[in-house]
Design a protein around this motif. Structure first.
Motif, PDB file in Angstrom:
ATOM      1  N   GLU A 263       0.835  -1.214   0.000  1.00 60.55           N
ATOM      2  CA  GLU A 263       0.000   0.000   0.000  1.00 60.55           C
ATOM      3  C   GLU A 263       0.867   1.261   0.000  1.00 60.55           C
ATOM      4  O   GLU A 263       0.592   2.220  -0.729  1.00 60.55           O
ATOM      5  N   ARG A 266       2.284   1.827  -3.431  1.00 61.95           N
ATOM      6  CA  ARG A 266       1.308   2.380  -4.379  1.00 61.95           C
ATOM      7  C   ARG A 266       1.170   3.886  -4.206  1.00 61.95           C
ATOM      8  O   ARG A 266       1.022   4.624  -5.185  1.00 61.95           O
ATOM      9  N   GLU A 269       4.416   5.373  -5.761  1.00 61.78           N
ATOM     10  CA  GLU A 269       4.857   4.676  -6.969  1.00 61.78           C
ATOM     11  C   GLU A 269       5.576   5.591  -7.959  1.00 61.78           C
ATOM     12  O   GLU A 269       6.569   5.199  -8.573  1.00 61.78           O
ATOM     13  N   ARG A 277      10.656  -1.314  -6.178  1.00 65.98           N
ATOM     14  CA  ARG A 277       9.567  -2.129  -6.708  1.00 65.98           C
ATOM     15  C   ARG A 277       9.886  -3.619  -6.528  1.00 65.98           C
ATOM     16  O   ARG A 277       9.056  -4.406  -6.081  1.00 65.98           O
TER      17      ARG A 277
ATOM     18  N   ILE B 297       1.347  -6.238  -6.869  1.00 74.06           N
ATOM     19  CA  ILE B 297       1.428  -4.779  -6.689  1.00 74.06           C
ATOM     20  C   ILE B 297       0.404  -4.096  -7.594  1.00 74.06           C
ATOM     21  O   ILE B 297      -0.329  -3.222  -7.157  1.00 74.06           O
ATOM     22  N   GLY B 298       0.370  -4.521  -8.839  1.00 75.77           N
ATOM     23  CA  GLY B 298      -0.488  -3.824  -9.784  1.00 75.77           C
ATOM     24  C   GLY B 298      -1.853  -4.471  -9.959  1.00 75.77           C
ATOM     25  O   GLY B 298      -2.728  -3.904 -10.602  1.00 75.77           O
TER      26      GLY B 298
END
Lengths: 387, 310
Positions: A263, A266, A269, A277, B297-298
């Protein structure tokens, strides 16, 4: 191999989830390392016990529910998913409790386990001494027999929870002139016994999460000894096995951290590096791997097996995984990483968690010791020199 | 919920281990390297063990076992750096054919008379195929050009990746064993080098990587066998974990062997080169990491403590 939950297990999960939803406060408690936070966490332990959730695997006679390890894992998953507080009595319920279950007399079980599960007695551990850290067999604090008492003299240190806890357990040298692993006994003691002096030690985060303990002719009944006189090392190794192995750090805690990290990623990001990542994806992978391994160990134990030196592999893995996840979060937070409270007043849990994660590779036997154990006992590499 | 691998499954894998360690030791690798690098007698031995028919349904003359059994045995094949193309024919092509309902060749495959070299576009080459020979660093790998009709099927890729992961785990275990054994016999400064903590800790790290790659592999095998929707994510996880463990094992093992490890004379290189080959085959590390990234993640893959087995 069957990777589906039975209807009974699903119903249990729903029951745990509902109880936690109704009882976990929306506002997080203060840290259990400060006095006020400690008392908040003790109150939470008592609330848990009121629902019979203190330690679900224990027999009902001691305040448990007599459930198996899979149900314990389900409980833990829901517990960490709900954001419930840290267990202030973890030294008791996860370490000493199972040790008493294995080595205690019936009288000791009744006397110590029930108030432990009820959150009435909070436990500190007292292993290390100034001269006995990684080399725990160098323990010098003595507990010599005087009639039906031991008289303890010496000093313990890095004693987790000892600033505020009620009782402590540790290893003491009961045989005069004994050396190393011999002549040690595992003794439980009331921290309020005359002659015990606690000196809280400020930790990295500024709170007194552990303490030094000074023993000055402290009289402890012989009945407080677990297992035989001189058997202490064997008993302590069992406790250490619980600590490094299955119980102390259940996977749910780390899976919850990984989810929070996803979270956080995100939110950040746009500014995140490809390395961050990958680190986030790795957090999910490694927390899942840890969970599968725990389920496999639980299944092995339920089939009559046991966990041996593999516990060292676990300890290395979870402690370094926890540190890596928090490091990634610190780097994602950038300039906000140093803030103890964010501008909106929320505690910076990532910073607090990062500080705590730095202790993971040190406590419960440093990871250097765990790597020695792995090499010597699992890989059968030669023992040369110390260690 | 039970993550225990049933004892009878482990017994079969142990029987295969015993058979392979007796018939496919390092001296065999050296002999094959010096000659045509395939040996009909070795293949016949695998056939007689029933391994070519392991995943062939019983009505077609096989044993009708599952992907977890095959993964356990593929790991054993990795452990001895097996040269014969058992895994890709019997554990990758067979379940793919079965899934497609193409049963025509199964009986001959089970009898060991026919081998299938599964060709997937993502690989860019085929092991033991029919095309022109390519030059692999792995002296026992027969790499050939990809045929024009190579598949891009998702299940074929997952089966190939899963079985590559299983072999990588076995390869890594073998390399760790070799490094441990060498560390006990090589003495410097008056003691076995394995007594030094610098060496112990290096190899302990390999043990950690393997301890936490194995359950990921078993979980992926079971997920693909059960056909759950998220199986591809778990296969990718297994491939990444196994590849990382194998590279770590290889680099640690060569370091522990010192200059000896850099020679062709020490057998370690057979395992190391196979690890390089399988680490890149059936989806690179980046390919599998991207699949995990896209789901976790996506994408919508459920994560967190209550989703351990999602």
């Amino acid at each position: 191999m069957d990777l589906t939950y039975t209807p009974r297990q699903q119903a249990f999960r729903a029951e745990v989830r509902a109880w936690l939803k109704a009882h976990v406060a929306a506002e997080p408690l203060l840290t259990l390392e400060c006095e006020q936070g400690y008392h908040q966490h003790v109150a939470w332990e008592r609330q848990l016990a009121s629902g019979n959730w203190g330690m679900v695997t224990w027999p009902e006679a001691y305040g448990g529910r007599g459930l198996d390890l899979i149900e314990w894992l389900i409980f833990e998953e829901e517990y960490w998913s709900a954001g419930a507080p840290l267990r202030v009595n973890q030294n008791g319920i996860f370490l000493l409790g199972p040790t008493i279950m294995e080595y205690g007399t019936e009288e000791q079980k009744a006397r110590f386990l029930t108030p432990m599960a009820a959150g009435e007695v909070i436990w500190a551990q007292a292993w290390s001494e100034p001269g006995a850290g990684s080399d725990m067999a160098a323990i010098k604090t003595t507990a010599y027999r005087d009639g039906d008492h031991y008289v303890i003299n010496g000093q313990k240190t890095w004693s987790s929870r000892a600033s505020f806890a009620d009782w402590g357990f540790g290893l003491f040298r009961t045989e005069e002139g004994s050396q190393r692993h011999k002549g040690l006994s595992f003794i439980l003691f009331d921290l309020n016994t005359p002659g015990v002096t606690r000196r809280p030690i400020r930790q990295l985060h500024g709170h007194p999460g552990f303490a030094e303990l000074f023993f000055d002719d402290v009289r402890v009944p012989v009945d407080n000894r677990l297992s035989g006189e001189g058997d202490g090392w064997k008993v302590a190794m069992a406790t250490a096995g619980f600590e490094r192995g299955l119980m102390l750090r259940s996977p749910g805690r780390f899976q919850a951290t990984a989810r929070r990290l996803v979270e956080l990623f995100r939110q950040h990001e746009r500014d995140a590096s490809p390395a961050a990542r990958e680190a986030v994806a790795k957090a999910w992978m490694d927390t899942q791997a840890y969970a599968y391994n725990t389920y496999a160990v639980a299944a092995k134990i339920m089939a009559g097996g046991s966990i041996g030196a593999e516990a060292s592999l676990n300890k290395i893995f979870w402690s370094e995984l926890d540190r890596a996840m928090h490091r990634t979060a610190m780097q994602l937070l950038g300039a906000a990483a140093e803030l103890r409270h964010f501008a909106d007043g929320r505690v910076n849990d990532w910073l607090e968690g990062y500080m705590f994660s730095l202790s993971g590779p040190i406590y419960a036997g440093s990871n250097e010791i765990q790597r020695n154990i792995t090499a010597e006992r699992l890989l059968d590499m030669p023992r040369v020199g110390a260690g | 919920m039970d993550m225990l691998i049933a004892p009878e499954r482990l017994e079969l894998a142990e029987a295969v281990r015993d058979f392979l360690s007796g018939t496919h030791g390092p001296e065999v690798l050296r002999r094959l390297d010096a000659g045509p690098n395939r040996d009909p007698a070795l293949w016949q031995g695998l056939v007689e063990m029933g391994l070519t028919g392991l995943l062939v349904p019983e009505e077609h003359g096989g044993l009708g076992m599952g992907l977890l059994d095959a993964a356990l045995i593929a790991r054993e094949c990795g452990r001895v750096a097996l040269a014969e193309p058992l895994v890709e024919s019997a554990f990758v092509a067979v379940p793919w054919l079965v899934a497609q309902g193409d049963t025509s060749d199964l009986a001959t495959i089970a009898r060991g008379e026919r081998r299938i070299a599964p060709a997937h576009r993502l690989n860019g080459a085929v092991a033991d195929g029919e095309g022109a020979a390519l030059d692999s660093i792995d002296p026992l790998r027969r790499l050939t050009t990809l045929p024009a009709d190579a598949s891009d099927d998702a299940l074929l890729l997952d089966l190939g990746a899963l079985m590559a992961a299983a072999q990588l785990v076995g390869l890594a275990e073998a390399m760790l064993d070799q490094a441990v054994e060498y560390s006990k016999i090589r003495t410097q400064f008056g003691q076995p080098v394995g007594g030094f903590q610098a060496i112990k800790h290096k190899l302990a790290d390999v043990a950690v990587a393997l301890e936490f790659a194995r359950p990921v592999l078993w979980r992926a095998a079971q997920a693909l066998d059960d056909g759950i929707a998220s199986a591809a994510v778990h296969v990718s996880h297994a491939k990444v974990a196994a590849t990382d463990a194998a590279y770590l094992a290889a680099e640690s093992a060569i370091q522990v062997h010192g200059a000896m490890g850099y020679t062709y004379e020490v057998d370690l290189h057979f395992w190391m080169k196979r690890a390089w080959a399988l680490g890149g085959a059936w989806g690179s590390r980046a390919f599998h990491l991207n699949r995990i990234d896209a789901a976790v993640i996506g994408g919508p893959h459920p994560i967190g403590p209550e989703n351990t087995f999602a």
